[in-house]
Design a protein around this motif. Structure first.
Motif, short mmCIF file in Angstrom:
data_model
loop_
_atom_site.label_atom_id
_atom_site.label_comp_id
_atom_site.label_asym_id
_atom_site.label_seq_id
_atom_site.Cartn_x
_atom_site.Cartn_y
_atom_site.Cartn_z
N THR A 20 4.82 -14.42 21.08
CA THR A 20 5.41 -13.65 20.92
C THR A 20 6.10 -13.65 19.53
N VAL B 255 -0.74 -8.84 22.28
CA VAL B 255 0.52 -9.24 21.98
C VAL B 255 0.78 -9.23 20.44
N ARG C 133 8.83 -7.44 26.83
CA ARG C 133 8.85 -7.57 25.55
C ARG C 133 9.65 -6.99 24.51
N GLN D 194 4.22 -16.94 28.22
CA GLN D 194 4.73 -16.29 27.08
C GLN D 194 5.24 -17.56 26.06
#
Length: 705
Positions: free
Chosen positions: A417, A610, A646, A397
């Protein structure tokens, strides 16, 4: 008789008005110039002829080719003498004794004894060879005559003529007579041409060795461009380095300094050699003379690297082929191999090539990273290529802050992200809050049950000096920039440096022109992998790489700005560094924006999708169901643990402490219950979408806090 010249002018002493009368003055001609004497003109002509470029070129050519022939004879004579006598062995023995290597001296002494014994045996054989040769000639002649007579008998029987018995013998005698006549004809011209051919051979030997005075050699040879590195050239360069103790020691050595050198080995686009310095000469005396050493080796300063291996009083020289470092390296395997994937734990990123031409790969596993250098030297591309490789591991990530904001990291939209791009104070505030959110995630991971596995989280800030120099303050008067304990960005980075690697939360930073103000000491020393492009001063090199690396020979301040763009000096245990060195120089692959976009497209195809945030949400009001739908993205179903991760990244304050029970409660209340698929609990995107569509307008699941 010359004529007089009449000039018109107005009298000026004393001054008169413009109406003064014109005065006529008669000025006689200058006397004629005297003729130049003959001897002066002859001297000038001789001087002009002697200094003319054609004359100089002719003199250099005559001296050069004459020296080639004379010195070629000396070289051949020396080689012949070495081959016929034991002088070569004796030189090596003296060199080994001077170096204190008695084992090598004894070995070469044995070789010398074997050589002398073999030579004595050959000489003794010469005493018996005339008798043996005479016997061999007699036997050979008798056998030859017998064979010819036997052949003649066969011919006579076949033809019925008795005279054919001697026909083969007669033909052989005629052939020998023909050879004698040919030799008689050729012998005279051979005696005439032979000396010239011998001189030509000597000239060729001298020409190959450039055995002529430097002033007489052609310009391209005098410049030394492309000149191969030999032991004699290295020793001469060290002797003329300007270190008195070194020059005296070389002069006193019986082998003229050859014992100092290890073997010269080919290393990529250059050669490498270890030099054991004599007593009284320190390694830093040679390091400090890098430019002069390079010039003595007929190289530019940037083409010679001096490092300190483990052996005492030893320097390791890497000498590039002339111009080799100005040639670009090949494309990155990330571009050429579309099937390449990454492995954060066990893999290594293909970063470029070292100076030896070998692939330079870097392990990123649990290592904080710092890349620095002057502006426009390839820092962003070097940092981005590592992120591009790691993006091919779908478990990784990214939280990214680009404080330049010109689109260098735009291809990570839909992959990272969080992606914040811009140079203003507001962007610094957003990036600081992003890093602080990563600190909260780190603390959550640290407090998780032992043995819990966490996906890698890379917190990347490019142009980090903008954050450190930011003057903005929050409502509590705490500065976002600076290097004090109340600086929010500084303290967030320090916290990740202190504890982040244990739970796979890593800090990557790229910064320009390091100083104590824009790259605080505690931050730069917290990075496990430190790399630097071209810098201006040695003090900046120490800030970028640390004292140990610079004292060991690392010198990014000696890289050429612009010409060495993309070349890094790296200090890290994540890259293979030759034994005894503290750093390695890497020429990184260049990956342009289009190629980077293609790589991120491949990385996105590996993931479930994402949703990238471009700002940090500060409003505490949130709708869990909408947030769940957002983090699911376009994937049909996502594992519950991924949804929780998330959500925590999206809003750490709201969802950082959520468990599966909290997630299940919200989904059950909305009628979008999680279910098992292939043995794992997942959340369906369609179920969440239907729950949102069926929800009453005034019956939302919004909550505070």
């Amino acid at each position: 008789m010359s004529e007089n010249v009449v000039h018109l002018h107005k009298p000026t002493d004393p001054p008169t008005p413009d109406t003064a009368p014109t005065v006529l003055t008669v000025v006689p001609d200058a006397p004629p110039a005297r003729p130049v004497p003959l001897w002066v003109r002859s001297g000038r002509a001789v001087k002009t002829a002697a200094t003319h470029e054609t004359t100089k070129a002719t003199v250099r050519a005559v001296a050069r080719h004459g020296s080639y022939t004379f010195n070629g004879g000396r070289i051949v004579a020396r080689r012949t003498w070495d081959g016929r006598t034991g002088s070569r062995y004796e030189r090596v023995i003296r060199a080994a004794e001077a170096a204190g290597n008695l084992e090598a001296a004894e070995e070469w002494e044995e070789r010398l004894q074997r050589f002398r014994a073999a030579r004595h045996h050959r000489r003794m054989d010469l005493l018996h060879s005339p008798v043996e040769a005479a016997k061999g000639v007699a036997v050979g002649a008798g056998m030859s005559v017998g064979v010819l007579v036997a052949l003649g008998i066969v011919m006579a029987i076949n033809t019925g003529h008795v005279g054919d018995v001697i026909t083969p013998l007669t033909a052989t005698i005629d052939f020998i007579a023909l050879l004698i006549r040919i030799v008689q004809v050729v012998w005279g011209p051979a005696l005439t041409i032979g000396p010239f051919l011998a001189l030509l051979a000597l000239w060729s030997v001298g020409r190959k060795q450039h055995a002529a005075p430097a002033w007489a050699l052609p310009a391209n040879v005098r410049s030394g461009e492309g000149e191969p590195i030999t032991p004699s050239i290295v020793v001469k360069a060290l002797r003329d380095l300007g270190v008195p103790a070194l020059a005296r020691a070389i002069k006193e050595m019986g082998d003229a300094g050859a014992s100092m050198l290890g073997p010269i080995t080919i290393a990529g686009c250059g050669v490498e050699v270890d030099v054991t310095l004599p007593s009284g000469v320190s390694t830093n005396e040679v390091q400090n003379k890098r430019r002069k050493l390079a010039e003595n080796l007929t190289r530019h300063e940037h083409e010679v690297f001096i490092t300190i291996p483990q052996a005492a009083r030893t320097v390791r020289l890497w000498i590039a082929d002339s111009g080799a470092l100005d040639e670009p390296i090949g494309p990155s395997p990330l571009v050429t191999d579309e099937t390449m994937t990454a492995d954060y734990t066990k893999g290594k990123a293909p970063w470029g090539q070292d100076l030896r031409g070998d692939a330079a790969t870097l392990s990123l596993y649990q290592r904080h990273l710092l890349i620095t250098g002057l502006s426009n030297q390839g820092k962003t591309v070097a940092l981005r290529s590592l992120a591009l490789w790691l993006a091919l591991d779908k478990s990784v990530q990214f939280l990214m802050g680009d404080l330049k904001g010109v689109g260098d990291w735009a291809m990570f939209d839909g992959l990272a992200t969080t992606l914040i791009q811009g140079p203003t104070d507001e962007h610094v505030i957003q990036v600081t809050e992003m890093v602080e959110g990563a600190v909260d995630e780190m603390n959550r991971r640290i407090q998780a049950p032992p043995g819990t596995q966490f996906p890698p989280l890379i917190v990347l800030v490019d142009e980090a000096q903008v954050a450190f120099m930011c003057p903005a303050k929050d409502a509590d008067k705490r500065p976002y920039g600076g290097s004090k304990a109340n600086s929010r960005y500084f303290m967030a980075v320090r916290k990740i440096h202190n504890q982040g690697r244990a739970v796979n939360v890593l800090m990557w930073q790229g910064t320009q022109d390091p100083t104590n103000e824009n790259l605080p000491k505690l931050v730069r020393e917290g990075a496990h992998t430190r790399a630097s492009l071209a810098l201006g001063t040695e003090s900046q090199a120490r800030m970028a790489l640390g004292d140990k690396a610079v004292d060991g020979g690392a010198a990014p301040n000696l890289l050429r700005p612009g010409l060495d763009r993309g070349t890094l000096v790296v200090a890290s245990d994540g890259i293979t560094i030759p034994a005894g060195q503290s750093s390695i120089t890497v020429r990184t692959h260049y990956i342009d924006d289009d190629a980077a976009q293609a790589i991120t497209d491949r990385a996105k195809a590996l993931r479930d999708g994402v949703t990238t945030l471009h700002a940090i949400e500060r409003d505490e009001h949130h709708d869990p169901l909408i947030d769940i739908f957002d983090v699911i993205g376009t994937t049909a179903r996502v594992r519950t643990k991924d949804v929780l991760a998330r959500l925590a990244t999206l809003n750490q304050g709201a969802y950082g402490g959520w468990s599966f029970i909290d997630l299940k409660r919200v989904l059950d209340d909305a009628g979008a219950e999680p279910y098992k698929s292939d043995g794992v609990m997942v959340v369906s995107r369609d179920r969440v979408a239907r729950a949102l569509a069926n929800r009453d307008a005034d019956g939302s699941a919004s909550s505070d806090g």
